[in-house]
Design a protein around this motif. Structure first.
Motif, PDB file in Angstrom:
ATOM      1  N   THR A   4      36.866  60.670  40.832  1.00  0.00           N
ATOM      2  CA  THR A   4      36.698  59.436  41.610  1.00  0.00           C
ATOM      3  C   THR A   4      37.990  58.640  41.521  1.00  0.00           C
ATOM      4  O   THR A   4      38.638  58.588  40.478  1.00  0.00           O
ATOM      5  N   ARG A   5      38.361  58.045  42.662  1.00  0.00           N
ATOM      6  CA  ARG A   5      39.593  57.241  42.739  1.00  0.00           C
ATOM      7  C   ARG A   5      39.207  55.760  42.677  1.00  0.00           C
ATOM      8  O   ARG A   5      38.251  55.341  43.342  1.00  0.00           O
ATOM      9  N   PHE A   6      39.932  55.017  41.881  1.00  0.00           N
ATOM     10  CA  PHE A   6      39.663  53.592  41.673  1.00  0.00           C
ATOM     11  C   PHE A   6      40.922  52.795  42.021  1.00  0.00           C
ATOM     12  O   PHE A   6      42.039  53.302  41.861  1.00  0.00           O
ATOM     13  N   LEU A   7      40.729  51.545  42.439  1.00  0.00           N
ATOM     14  CA  LEU A   7      41.870  50.670  42.737  1.00  0.00           C
ATOM     15  C   LEU A   7      41.773  49.390  41.926  1.00  0.00           C
ATOM     16  O   LEU A   7      40.656  48.900  41.665  1.00  0.00           O
ATOM     17  N   LEU A   8      42.932  48.860  41.545  1.00  0.00           N
ATOM     18  CA  LEU A   8      42.999  47.512  40.974  1.00  0.00           C
ATOM     19  C   LEU A   8      43.422  46.597  42.115  1.00  0.00           C
ATOM     20  O   LEU A   8      44.483  46.798  42.723  1.00  0.00           O
ATOM     21  N   VAL A   9      42.566  45.609  42.421  1.00  0.00           N
ATOM     22  CA  VAL A   9      42.729  44.798  43.633  1.00  0.00           C
ATOM     23  C   VAL A   9      42.964  43.345  43.246  1.00  0.00           C
ATOM     24  O   VAL A   9      42.266  42.823  42.369  1.00  0.00           O
ATOM     25  N   ARG A  10      43.944  42.708  43.924  1.00  0.00           N
ATOM     26  CA  ARG A  10      44.279  41.308  43.620  1.00  0.00           C
ATOM     27  C   ARG A  10      44.385  40.492  44.902  1.00  0.00           C
ATOM     28  O   ARG A  10      44.415  41.053  45.984  1.00  0.00           O
ATOM     29  N   ARG A  11      44.552  39.178  44.747  1.00  0.00           N
ATOM     30  CA  ARG A  11      44.898  38.368  45.909  1.00  0.00           C
ATOM     31  C   ARG A  11      46.334  38.706  46.299  1.00  0.00           C
ATOM     32  O   ARG A  11      47.125  39.086  45.431  1.00  0.00           O
ATOM     33  N   PRO A  12      46.689  38.541  47.597  1.00  0.00           N
ATOM     34  CA  PRO A  12      48.054  38.886  48.006  1.00  0.00           C
ATOM     35  C   PRO A  12      49.087  38.091  47.207  1.00  0.00           C
ATOM     36  O   PRO A  12      48.880  36.924  46.890  1.00  0.00           O
ATOM     37  N   GLY A  13      50.185  38.736  46.867  1.00  0.00           N
ATOM     38  CA  GLY A  13      51.259  38.107  46.097  1.00  0.00           C
ATOM     39  C   GLY A  13      52.427  39.065  46.074  1.00  0.00           C
ATOM     40  O   GLY A  13      52.612  39.838  47.019  1.00  0.00           O
ATOM     41  N   VAL A  14      53.178  39.045  44.988  1.00  0.00           N
ATOM     42  CA  VAL A  14      54.313  39.955  44.885  1.00  0.00           C
ATOM     43  C   VAL A  14      53.781  41.395  44.846  1.00  0.00           C
ATOM     44  O   VAL A  14      52.855  41.701  44.092  1.00  0.00           O
ATOM     45  N   LEU A  15      54.385  42.253  45.678  1.00  0.00           N
ATOM     46  CA  LEU A  15      53.899  43.640  45.740  1.00  0.00           C
ATOM     47  C   LEU A  15      54.520  44.469  44.622  1.00  0.00           C
ATOM     48  O   LEU A  15      55.616  44.164  44.151  1.00  0.00           O
TER      49      LEU A  15
END
Ligand SMILES: O=C(O)C(=O)C[C@]1(C(=O)O)C=C[C@@H](O)C=C1
Length: 307
Positions: free
Chosen positions: A175-186
């Motif tokens: 399974t693939r997971f993502l760490l997700v944030r509010r937009p900011g520095v990429l």
């Protein structure tokens, strides 16, 4: 210490993935009952980021995550992790396999052990829970007879026992997971990145082919395309695309501006290092240098320096 949300309660695969995704900094992991609630906490600023499941090699994408990424303020993925997925059958002590009437888990987990259940527990009825660890909690509370859970769930529900371990219809499932944030520095480009976005195209002949052609013409390797209904208009879809490359790469930037012109809407969902760190293969005509040389050439033409 930054707080990071995850699909809880403690003992989920998502918790393990979120620990991996935050191993480079001190983080306080906070369980949420659903993926939409975890993402809402990020949007509200209650937590810095959330670890969420996005796709499984057997059962496909996690619709709750895809929908929650697109239906409120933008969020971006900054990191990905891929975890092997095998399950344990947990029950209260003294219960034999033949006595189990109900077996509970997250629908994605139940789908990954469908054959095993029909071969080994043909009489048991399946029950959906909000996560694999929630199933263990409900078995411990006497709601159901058994849970299909991650093996770490047993650490959190010590009143249960492992009846069977290592269950998987497809042994190498991940399974693939993502760490997700509010937009900011990429995240910085690494040469082995993935970009995710969601695009809505007009209902016209060839619009899907034309969108994909913008990627193909620039030698961009598409690794996933998935459609989800727009929901308020039957027959219209959002397309989720994952492809190799970083938004800072010239060929990706060029493709994104073309998609922005062509599609009714484009939501950028992040550029982040691929979990397997496999570098993108870039054809010579789509290299950074080729883009720079052709941009310089155009500038010279426009300035009257070349004929
Ligand atoms: O993290 C968990 O334990 C979950 O219940 C979620 C989830 C998923 O959504 O795919 C995560 C990994 C497994 O593939 C099964 C279930």
């Amino acid at each position: 210490m930054p707080q990071i949300a995850y699909l809880g309660p403690p003992g989920t695969f998502t918790e393990q993935a979120t620990r991996l995704l935050t191993e480079d900094f001190d983080a306080d992991l906070v369980p949420y009952e659903t993926v939409p609630l975890a993402l809402a906490a990020v949007r509200a600023g209650e937590v810095l980021a959330a670890g969420v499941p996005v796709e499984n090699s057997v059962e496909g994408s996690v619709p709750a995550t895809l929908d929650a990424l697109t239906t409120a303020e933008p969020l971006v993925a900054v990191q990905e992790a891929v975890l092997p997925v095998q399950f344990d059958l947990l029950a209260r002590p003294g219960v034999a396999l033949s006595e189990i009437g109900t077996v509970a888990s997250h629908p994605h987990a139940l789908a990954q052990v469908r054959s095993w259940l029909s071969e080994n527990m043909p009489g048991a009825r399946t029950r959906a829970t909000s996560s694999t660890a929630a199933a263990a909690a409900e078995v411990a509370a006497g709601e159901f007879d058994a849970a299909i859970s991650a093996s770490v769930a047993l650490d959190h529900y010590p009143s249960l026992v492992r009846l069977v371990g290592g269950i998987a219809d497809v042994p190498d499932a991940v399974t693939r997971f993502l760490l997700v944030r509010r937009p900011g520095v990429l995240p910085e480009p690494t040469g082995a990145d993935r970009t995710s976005l969601c695009a809505v195209i007009s209902d016209e002949v060839g619009s899907l082919v034309e969108m994909l052609a913008e990627l193909a013409l620039r030698g961009i390797n598409l690794s996933r395309i998935e459609s989800r209904p727009i929901k308020d208009r039957f027959g219209e879809y959002r397309f989720f695309l994952d492809f190799d490359g970083h938004v800072a790469d010239a060929r990706i930037g060029d493709a994104l501006t073309a998609l922005r012109r062509r599609c009714s809407s484009v939501r950028f969902l992040g550029s982040y290092p691929k979990a397997d760190r496999s570098p993108a293969s870039v054809r010579p005509s789509a290299s950074e240098q080729a883009f720079q040389t052709s941009a310089n050439w155009l500038e010279d033409l426009r300035a009257g320096r070349l004929a």
